[in-house]
Enzyme design. Structure first.
Site, mmCIF file in Angstrom:
data_model
loop_
_atom_site.group_PDB
_atom_site.id
_atom_site.type_symbol
_atom_site.label_atom_id
_atom_site.label_comp_id
_atom_site.label_asym_id
_atom_site.label_seq_id
_atom_site.Cartn_x
_atom_site.Cartn_y
_atom_site.Cartn_z
ATOM 1 C CE LYS A 1 103.135 4.535 18.364
ATOM 2 N NZ LYS A 1 103.649 5.012 19.590
ATOM 3 C CB CYS B 1 100.169 9.397 19.873
ATOM 4 S SG CYS B 1 101.320 9.756 21.182
HETATM 5 N N1 SAJ Z 1 89.232 8.888 22.336
HETATM 6 C C1 SAJ Z 1 87.887 8.980 21.927
HETATM 7 N N2 SAJ Z 1 87.116 7.864 22.000
HETATM 8 C C2 SAJ Z 1 87.589 6.668 22.454
HETATM 9 C C3 SAJ Z 1 88.945 6.566 22.859
HETATM 10 C C4 SAJ Z 1 89.752 7.699 22.777
HETATM 11 O O1 SAJ Z 1 87.421 10.049 21.508
HETATM 12 O O2 SAJ Z 1 86.790 5.717 22.510
HETATM 13 C C5 SAJ Z 1 90.099 10.075 22.261
HETATM 14 C C6 SAJ Z 1 90.653 10.513 23.612
HETATM 15 O O3 SAJ Z 1 89.723 11.299 24.317
HETATM 16 C C7 SAJ Z 1 91.873 11.289 23.182
HETATM 17 C C8 SAJ Z 1 92.353 10.534 21.943
HETATM 18 O O4 SAJ Z 1 91.257 9.757 21.513
HETATM 19 O O5 SAJ Z 1 91.538 12.619 22.817
HETATM 20 C C9 SAJ Z 1 93.567 9.631 22.137
HETATM 21 O O6 SAJ Z 1 93.513 8.984 23.405
HETATM 22 P P1 SAJ Z 1 93.938 7.451 23.606
HETATM 23 O O7 SAJ Z 1 93.741 7.138 25.046
HETATM 24 O O8 SAJ Z 1 93.238 6.588 22.634
HETATM 25 O O9 SAJ Z 1 95.474 7.383 23.180
HETATM 26 P P2 SAJ Z 1 96.809 8.237 23.523
HETATM 27 O O10 SAJ Z 1 97.004 9.231 22.409
HETATM 28 O O11 SAJ Z 1 96.815 8.762 24.902
HETATM 29 O O12 SAJ Z 1 97.937 7.083 23.400
HETATM 30 C C10 SAJ Z 1 98.044 6.342 22.189
HETATM 31 C C11 SAJ Z 1 98.047 4.841 22.504
HETATM 32 N N3 SAJ Z 1 97.863 4.077 21.272
HETATM 33 C C12 SAJ Z 1 96.878 3.139 21.152
HETATM 34 O O13 SAJ Z 1 96.088 2.897 22.021
HETATM 35 C C13 SAJ Z 1 96.837 2.404 19.838
HETATM 36 C C14 SAJ Z 1 99.342 4.470 23.205
HETATM 37 O O14 SAJ Z 1 99.426 3.057 23.392
HETATM 38 C C15 SAJ Z 1 100.552 4.926 22.341
HETATM 39 O O15 SAJ Z 1 101.785 4.606 22.978
HETATM 40 C C16 SAJ Z 1 100.458 6.431 22.223
HETATM 41 O O16 SAJ Z 1 99.242 6.730 21.505
HETATM 42 C C17 SAJ Z 1 101.682 6.905 21.461
HETATM 43 O O17 SAJ Z 1 102.610 7.418 22.123
HETATM 44 O O18 SAJ Z 1 101.753 6.700 20.242
#
Ligand code: SAJ
Length: 402
Positions: A206, A260
């Site tokens: 994870k 996360c």
């Molecule tokens: N972000 C970027 N660029 C990107 C993608 C995301 O800057 O290309 C930023 C987003 O704006 C945000 C952050 O990253 O600030 C995180 O967003 P996210 O959509 O990537 O993820 P989370 O934190 O909402 O959810 C993640 C997910 N993990 C993965 O995709 C590996 C989710 O599946 C997990 O369950 C969750 O963390 C968790 O609970 O751990």
């Protein structure tokens, strides 16, 4: 233990993971006893509402409460299955598992032989073993007298109800019979594939998932710094590089938020500090991005005499109301502290904010000399180009490119 949906499930922690899980289990016919330390959350759920915003969660909670399948409470009861879904935050840069330890101690008096205990909270390696130690100290029970496994949650905020059911899951028992008992339980409500392993591998997998995303976002964020230095358009650069069949660069942004991805890589760094240089460096790149954005805004603002700056978006990612660890909040806070410009803060997904007065999008655009896009909310993507004419634009998240 009763079979199938006759089981009673006690869900410890009714937050972003626990409440949707409890509601889904109740909708499948399980008798769910939810537990939380937050009295307001307990009262809200028992009144048939959700205290967190997530699409369709309110409807599911109302139905579960009305049918009597879900109740919220301050203390656990004897159950067949106990699911631990409490927060595992950072204390500085060290994992803090005290909520897991407290939930385990609170649950231990209700645990009986043949029960199943599942840790869903994202946890540092060794946490499931720590639960076994606590349970043995409190009750004298050790597996296989009861089953204990880690099945890390993987849901994406905004799509939780779907992903709770559809995502593949990793199931890692403290011993073989624990893995099987946990696998059997999830197979009653998860349509994704269940991948079995041991508890430590499940815990680490994870963390690796979120660290993978963090490292990849850091690469995109670093490219945005490199592009600025070389006077290139980072969005065009990435779009072109991604035309290669084996290149898939993510998007830069104002930083990485949420509870996360900005947190979990530190659990890995803490567990193996000498071996995790890349993971640490990625975290530092992403943590440094908000300050870099503030610096860009300050430089542009210097060209005006006390400009009005529209800051569009406070949430940590598009189209949600969740502000936890949001880089946009950090940026707006720094602008305020440094007295840079007169701010108009817009966040269409919340009604008010304790630190900043909120403006409507329309008012902010009317007043602004500088428009800073901090989150690619759908409302911002629909802004007609003429509303932005003659404004200085700083687009940290590619709104104008989507
Ligand atoms: N972000 C970027 N660029 C990107 C993608 C995301 O800057 O290309 C930023 C987003 O704006 C945000 C952050 O990253 O600030 C995180 O967003 P996210 O959509 O990537 O993820 P989370 O934190 O909402 O959810 C993640 C997910 N993990 C993965 O995709 C590996 C989710 O599946 C997990 O369950 C969750 O963390 C968790 O609970 O751990």
């Amino acid at each position: 233990m009763p079979s199938g949906f006759d089981k009673k499930v006690c869900v410890l922690g009714l937050g972003y993971i626990g409440l949707p899980t409890a509601a889904v289990l109740a909708s499948r016919g399980y008798a769910v006893h939810g537990v939380d330390v937050n009295e307001d959350a307990v009262a809200t759920i028992n009144a048939g509402s959700a205290h967190i915003v997530e699409p369709d969660l309110d409807i599911l909670v109302r139905a579960a409460v009305q049918t009597g399948k879900l109740t919220a409470n301050l203390a656990p009861v004897e159950s067949d299955v106990f699911m631990i879904c409490v927060p595992t935050p950072l204390d500085g840069r060290r994992p803090d598992i005290t909520y897991v330890e407290k939930a385990t101690k609170g649950m231990a008096p209700y645990l009986r032989e043949g029960n199943l205990v599942i840790l869903e909270s994202t946890s540092p390696p060794g946490t499931t073993e720590r639960i076994a130690e606590i349970i043995e100290a409190e009750t004298g029970l050790r597996p296989p007298a009861y089953a204990l496994a880690h099945a890390p949650e993987r849901v994406l905020p905004g799509r939780i109800l779907r992903e709770v059911v559809e995502n593949d899951r990793i199931v890692g028992g403290i011993d073989e019979s624990s893995t099987r008992a946990c696998e059997e339980f999830y197979s009653t409500f998860v349509s994704g594939t269940l991948h079995c392993t041991n508890a430590r591998t499940a815990e680490t997998a994870k963390l690796v998932e979120n660290a993978f995303r963090d490292v990849n976002i850091a690469f995109a964020n670093e490219l945005s710094l490199v592009s600025e230095r070389l006077d290139l358009d980072v969005w065009e650069l990435i779009r072109l590089a991604n035309r290669h069949p084996r290149v898939n660069i993510l998007s830069p942004g104002p930083g990485v938020g949420g509870h996360c991805i900005a947190v979990d890589p530190w659990f890995l760094v803490h567990a193996a500090p000498e071996e995790s240089n890349l993971i640490r460096a990625a975290r530092q790149v992403n943590e440094g991005k908000p300050a870099w954005v503030v610096d860009r805004i300050a430089r542009r603002a210097d060209r005006f005499k006390n400009p009005t700056i529209a800051c569009l978006g406070l949430a940590y990612k598009p189209d949600i109301d969740d502000l936890r660890e949001s880089p946009s909040v950090e940026i707006v806070t720094k602008l305020m502290e440094q007295g840079i410009g007169e701010l108009r803060v817009v966040e269409p997904n919340i009604k008010s904010h304790k630190a900043f007065p909120l403006s409507s999008l329309d008012d902010a655009l009317t007043d602004a000399d500088i428009v800073v896009f901090l989150v690619a909310h759908r409302q911002f993507q629909r802004i007609p180009p003429n509303r932005l004419a003659e404004k200085t634009i700083i687009d940290t998240c590619g709104v104008l490119r989507s």
